[in-house]
Design a protein around this motif. Structure first.
Motif, mmCIF file in Angstrom:
data_model
loop_
_atom_site.group_PDB
_atom_site.id
_atom_site.type_symbol
_atom_site.label_atom_id
_atom_site.label_comp_id
_atom_site.label_asym_id
_atom_site.label_seq_id
_atom_site.Cartn_x
_atom_site.Cartn_y
_atom_site.Cartn_z
ATOM 1 N N LEU A 72 -6.884 2.230 -0.007
ATOM 2 C CA LEU A 72 -6.860 0.943 -1.080
ATOM 3 C C LEU A 72 -8.372 0.649 -1.031
ATOM 4 C CD1 LEU A 72 -5.640 -1.558 -1.183
ATOM 5 C CD2 LEU A 72 -5.264 -1.573 1.182
ATOM 6 N N ARG B 258 1.175 -0.924 0.278
ATOM 7 C CA ARG B 258 -0.203 0.085 -0.118
ATOM 8 C C ARG B 258 0.476 1.365 0.220
ATOM 9 N NH1 ARG B 258 -1.598 2.956 4.000
ATOM 10 N NH2 ARG B 258 -1.754 1.883 5.190
ATOM 11 N N LEU C 93 -1.276 4.663 -1.243
ATOM 12 C CA LEU C 93 -2.419 4.934 -1.398
ATOM 13 C C LEU C 93 -2.457 4.751 0.184
ATOM 14 C CD1 LEU C 93 -3.071 1.556 -3.156
ATOM 15 C CD2 LEU C 93 -3.841 4.161 -3.869
ATOM 16 N N LEU D 158 -4.497 -3.854 -4.715
ATOM 17 C CA LEU D 158 -2.555 -3.394 -4.434
ATOM 18 C C LEU D 158 -1.673 -3.707 -5.918
ATOM 19 C CD1 LEU D 158 -2.236 -4.408 -1.199
ATOM 20 C CD2 LEU D 158 -2.070 -2.470 -1.463
#
Length: 102
Positions: A26, A16, A21, A59
């Motif tokens: 996410l 992440r 993010l 992801l």
């Protein structure tokens, strides 16, 4: 938290962050709440298989990559190269110990 859950939590957080993010972003991409993502990353919750796939897709990784222990030990190729080079140099030096050079 067991090893599997720890591995998931750490890899998820690492991927992440590599993708810049936030937990909120996410969560939005994975169709979950930010609180749920935080609970997984903190080891307080374990996702269902369908949610795991959604998180992995969000992801941009294979779901199995979220359980890869080697990825935690060597998050980039440079750290792996450095460890391999150090090991090789130690082995070479050890094999030359005690050999007299003319």
């Amino acid at each position: 938290m067991d090893n599997l859950q720890t591995c998931l939590a750490n890899n998820m957080k690492r991927y992440r962050k590599q993708r810049n993010l936030s937990q909120e972003k996410l969560a939005e991409k994975a169709g979950a709440s930010a609180n749920y993502i935080a609970m997984i990353e903190n080891g307080r919750n374990f996702p269902s298989l369908p949610m795991l796939r959604q998180i992995a897709d969000a992801l941009g990784v294979d779901a199995l990559a979220l359980f890869d222990k080697a990825a935690l030990e060597y998050p980039n190729l440079e750290s792996l190269r450095a460890d391999v080079l150090e090991s090789v140099m130690q082995a070479v030096n050890k094999s030359f110990d005690g050999i007299m050079m003319p």
